[in-house]
Scaffold this motif. Structure first.
Motif, PDB file in Angstrom:
ATOM      1  N   PRO A  25       0.806  -1.227   0.000  1.00  0.00           N
ATOM      2  CA  PRO A  25       0.000   0.000   0.000  1.00  0.00           C
ATOM      3  C   PRO A  25       0.837   1.275   0.000  1.00  0.00           C
ATOM      4  N   SER A  26       2.084   1.192   0.417  1.00  0.00           N
ATOM      5  CA  SER A  26       2.907   2.400   0.429  1.00  0.00           C
ATOM      6  C   SER A  26       3.168   2.914  -0.990  1.00  0.00           C
ATOM      7  N   ARG A  27       3.012   2.051  -1.985  1.00  0.00           N
ATOM      8  CA  ARG A  27       3.176   2.511  -3.374  1.00  0.00           C
ATOM      9  C   ARG A  27       2.127   3.556  -3.735  1.00  0.00           C
ATOM     10  N   GLN A  28       0.908   3.346  -3.302  1.00  0.00           N
ATOM     11  CA  GLN A  28      -0.159   4.312  -3.580  1.00  0.00           C
ATOM     12  C   GLN A  28       0.166   5.640  -2.903  1.00  0.00           C
ATOM     13  N   LEU A  29       0.650   5.561  -1.671  1.00  0.00           N
ATOM     14  CA  LEU A  29       1.020   6.781  -0.953  1.00  0.00           C
ATOM     15  C   LEU A  29       2.167   7.486  -1.661  1.00  0.00           C
ATOM     16  N   LEU A  30       3.180   6.735  -2.092  1.00  0.00           N
ATOM     17  CA  LEU A  30       4.296   7.343  -2.823  1.00  0.00           C
ATOM     18  C   LEU A  30       3.815   8.005  -4.105  1.00  0.00           C
ATOM     19  N   ASP A  31       2.877   7.379  -4.777  1.00  0.00           N
ATOM     20  CA  ASP A  31       2.329   7.962  -6.000  1.00  0.00           C
ATOM     21  C   ASP A  31       1.676   9.307  -5.699  1.00  0.00           C
ATOM     22  N   GLN A  32       0.905   9.373  -4.639  1.00  0.00           N
ATOM     23  CA  GLN A  32       0.239  10.621  -4.270  1.00  0.00           C
ATOM     24  C   GLN A  32       1.257  11.677  -3.844  1.00  0.00           C
ATOM     25  N   LEU A  33       2.232  11.277  -3.041  1.00  0.00           N
ATOM     26  CA  LEU A  33       3.192  12.233  -2.497  1.00  0.00           C
ATOM     27  C   LEU A  33       4.172  12.759  -3.534  1.00  0.00           C
ATOM     28  N   SER A  34       4.303  12.057  -4.656  1.00  0.00           N
ATOM     29  CA  SER A  34       5.260  12.504  -5.672  1.00  0.00           C
ATOM     30  C   SER A  34       4.700  13.619  -6.551  1.00  0.00           C
ATOM     31  N   SER A  35       3.494  14.039  -6.294  1.00  0.00           N
ATOM     32  CA  SER A  35       2.885  15.126  -7.052  1.00  0.00           C
ATOM     33  C   SER A  35       3.565  16.454  -6.725  1.00  0.00           C
ATOM     34  N   LYS A  36       3.788  17.257  -7.740  1.00  0.00           N
ATOM     35  CA  LYS A  36       4.367  18.581  -7.508  1.00  0.00           C
ATOM     36  C   LYS A  36       3.459  19.427  -6.631  1.00  0.00           C
ATOM     37  N   TRP A  37       2.139  19.207  -6.753  1.00  0.00           N
ATOM     38  CA  TRP A  37       1.201  20.003  -5.968  1.00  0.00           C
ATOM     39  C   TRP A  37       1.321  19.690  -4.484  1.00  0.00           C
ATOM     40  N   VAL A  38       1.558  18.426  -4.140  1.00  0.00           N
ATOM     41  CA  VAL A  38       1.745  18.062  -2.726  1.00  0.00           C
ATOM     42  C   VAL A  38       2.954  18.799  -2.175  1.00  0.00           C
TER      43      VAL A  38
END
Length: 138
Positions: A25-38
């Motif tokens: 599940p940490s892959r989904q979190l990494l995907d979200q956190l890698s956004s420039k907007w985050v």
């Protein structure tokens, strides 16, 4: 060490979180956190709490849709809080949480690295384009 069943191994993997595993599940979190907007929103909120319109002005180029989606995701993940005051009109303020501050420490370095290394990246891109792309156009 005793031999584990496949179910026991999966349970151990689930509890240990290893982003190299396809189902982690940490892959989904990494995907979200890698956004420039985050990155940009956490950096802005680290400075002080902001209202929605302030964030929209400070983070140039973010669409209303992306700003709303990113704020909701950050709130859901516990990285920011959303405070609503019963005023006319309603006042909504976003603040970074302690968990968000711990992530800010990381993304702040990423943002600074990107800003300070853009000249080197531009040079590398130009060299690559000359070496790889230019011969195919001849």
């Amino acid at each position: 060490m005793p031999t584990l069943t496949a179910a026991q191994r999966r349970e151990i993997e689930r509890l240990e979180y290893d982003a190299f595993l396809a189902q982690c599940p940490s892959r989904q979190l990494l995907d979200q956190l890698s956004s420039k907007w985050v990155t940009l929103l956490l950096c802005a909120l680290h400075e002080r709490p902001h209202r929605y319109s302030e964030l929209a002005r400070e983070v140039a180029g973010v669409s209303q849709k992306m700003l709303t989606q990113t704020l909701r995701t950050l709130e859901r993940d516990g990285l920011i809080t959303r405070s609503v005051e019963a005023t006319v009109p309603v006042t909504v303020t976003y603040s970074i949480t302690d968990l968000g501050e711990s992530l800010f420490v990381v993304v702040q370095h990423l943002k600074r690295w990107a800003e300070s290394n853009m000249p080197a990246v531009h040079r590398a891109r130009e060299a690559y384009d000359e070496a790889v792309l230019a011969p195919t156009t001849r």
